[in-house]
Design an enzyme around this catalytic site. Structure first.
Site, mmCIF file in Angstrom:
data_model
loop_
_atom_site.group_PDB
_atom_site.id
_atom_site.type_symbol
_atom_site.label_atom_id
_atom_site.label_comp_id
_atom_site.label_asym_id
_atom_site.label_seq_id
_atom_site.Cartn_x
_atom_site.Cartn_y
_atom_site.Cartn_z
ATOM 1 C CG ASP A 184 -5.721 -8.265 -2.551
ATOM 2 O OD1 ASP A 184 -5.159 -8.863 -1.697
ATOM 3 O OD2 ASP A 184 -6.126 -7.322 -2.635
ATOM 4 C CD GLU A 190 -5.676 -2.781 -6.331
ATOM 5 O OE1 GLU A 190 -4.729 -3.550 -6.062
ATOM 6 O OE2 GLU A 190 -6.787 -2.873 -5.893
ATOM 7 C CE LYS A 233 -4.264 -1.773 0.400
ATOM 8 N NZ LYS A 233 -5.272 -1.601 -0.744
ATOM 9 C CE LYS A 292 -10.774 -4.674 -3.558
ATOM 10 N NZ LYS A 292 -10.389 -3.502 -2.994
ATOM 11 C CG ASP A 301 -9.868 -1.740 -6.053
ATOM 12 O OD1 ASP A 301 -10.962 -2.167 -6.222
ATOM 13 O OD2 ASP A 301 -9.265 -1.847 -4.905
ATOM 14 C CB CYS A 336 -12.158 -9.453 0.175
ATOM 15 S SG CYS A 336 -10.621 -9.713 1.010
ATOM 16 C CG ASP A 396 -4.153 -0.713 -4.007
ATOM 17 O OD1 ASP A 396 -4.354 0.478 -4.528
ATOM 18 O OD2 ASP A 396 -4.925 -1.307 -3.098
#
Ligand code: MG
Length: 365
Positions: A321, A218, A162, A267, A243, A295, A190
């Site tokens: 993921d 991402e 992240k 997701k 995403d 998720c 991400d």
């Protein structure tokens, strides 16, 4: 098998370590659990977390959407009519995708139980073992490097790092983790909407020139900034994944036609459950575009449904993921999907195979 009642409960599980992204910090799983009762004594289970910064859904809105809007439409419906029921759920109201997902997951659980087979087999079959990555929360560099090392020691071969806080520091974070990992794990980045398009291109060019190989980048830019996403996708070698920019199947067509991303992160809490997630995987497959399945901060009820989908659509859902359950201090669910660090496997129990949920607090009806 007819629906006789829909009951709600709360499930709380502390996380081993706080989950930190550019958007938010979460300290525990706090999810609404859906129990669909039937005239055959079968129970279907679903689950949804409140992810207000991403989906707009709160615990209160999820409970109200199910109790006041979705439940009255479903009482008396026959589980064998799956498509009719998912149509009813999706048509109940705009948005509220997490509430719809929780109910759809429970309906699909029952649908597979009706035929006495695991859900993934009803969705087309597959090899019931998949491998997930794990999230490395955004933090001080030393902490992120230590978390990455510990994940590798636990057997994880893909790390989702992240970033998206401060562009200069983000580049240093990634370089430090890349150097420490020494090729022992794939690195996924991400940014959770934390960069501008130009910052993203600058960061990726800097990393690419420094020899840092990343599997994907991402959601570098704001969810609504599809032009920005396209700008980044056109200018960097690393594949770009959408995403927060993609919730519904129609948005996938738009992204593909505009060539705004290379990969889609599916997701269930964004799609409103399995029916639209299946549509997205099928649309992506038509165009040869790969998908990740992800998720929110969920336990192993709703993540189990995502696992069944990932197995059945493994040809197109090539990246997994689903680390929600392994972020929790304990697994409150006894069920048909086994989460063992990076390895996730499905037993041959019918439906989602959920037998018991420890610590479930049923809400008054
Ligand atoms: Mg993401």
């Amino acid at each position: 098998m007819k629906i006789t009642d829909i009951q709600l409960g709360m499930l709380r599980v502390p996380l081993k370590t706080p989950f930190k992204t550019a958007l938010r910090t979460v300290e525990m799983v706090e999810d609404v659990v859906v129990l669909i009762h039937t005239d055959s004594d079968h129970i279907g289970y679903g689950e949804a977390p409140a992810t207000a910064p991403i989906t707009g859904d709160t615990l209160g809105s999820i409970i109200a959407a199910i109790d006041c809007f979705i439940k009255p439409r479903l009482i008396g419906e026959d589980i064998a009519n799956l498509n009719r029921i998912t149509g009813l759920i999706q048509g109940t109201m705009e948005r509220n995708t997490s509430a719809k997902a929780a109910v759809e997951i429970a309906v699909y659980d029952l649908w597979a139980q009706l035929y006495g087979t695991p859900l993934y087999q009803m969705l087309g079959g597959g090899d019931p073992v998949i491998t997930t990555d794990i999230t490395i929360s955004v933090d001080y560099i030393d902490k992120m490097v230590a978390d990455s090392m510990s994940a590798i020691d636990r057997g994880f071969e893909s790390l989702k790092i992240k970033v998206g806080k401060d562009i200069g520091l983000d580049i240093e974070r990634v370089k430090a983790i890349h150097a420490a990992v020494e090729g022992r794990a794939l690195l996924r980045l991400d940014a959770n909407q934390g960069w501008t398009a130009k910052q993203a291109v600058y960061a990726m060019h800097t990393l690419e020139e420094a020899g840092v190989v990343l599997e994907l980048l991402e959601q570098p830019v704001k969810a609504s900034d599809i032009d920005g996403l396209k700008y980044v996708t056109e200018r960097v070698n690393t594949p770009v994944m959408a995403d927060e920019s993609v919730f519904a199947p129609a948005q996938v067509f738009d992204l593909i036609q505009r060539r705004a991303a290379d990969i889609i992160n599916i997701k269930l809490m964004k799609t409103g459950g399995l029916s639209n997630a299946i549509r997205i995987a099928d649309i992506a497959a038509l165009y040869g575009m790969q998908c990740m399945i992800g998720c929110m901060i969920e336990s192993s009820i709703s993540v189990a449904a995502a696992v069944h989908l990932a197995v059945a659509k493994a040809d197109i859902i090539t990246k997994v993921d689903l680390d929600g359950p392994s972020l929790g201090l304990f697994n409150p669910v006894e069920g048909g999907v086994l989460f063992n660090e990076s390895e996730i496997s499905i037993s041959d129990a019918p439906g989602l195979g959920i037998r018991q949920i420890h610590g479930l607090e049923l809400l008054p009806r």
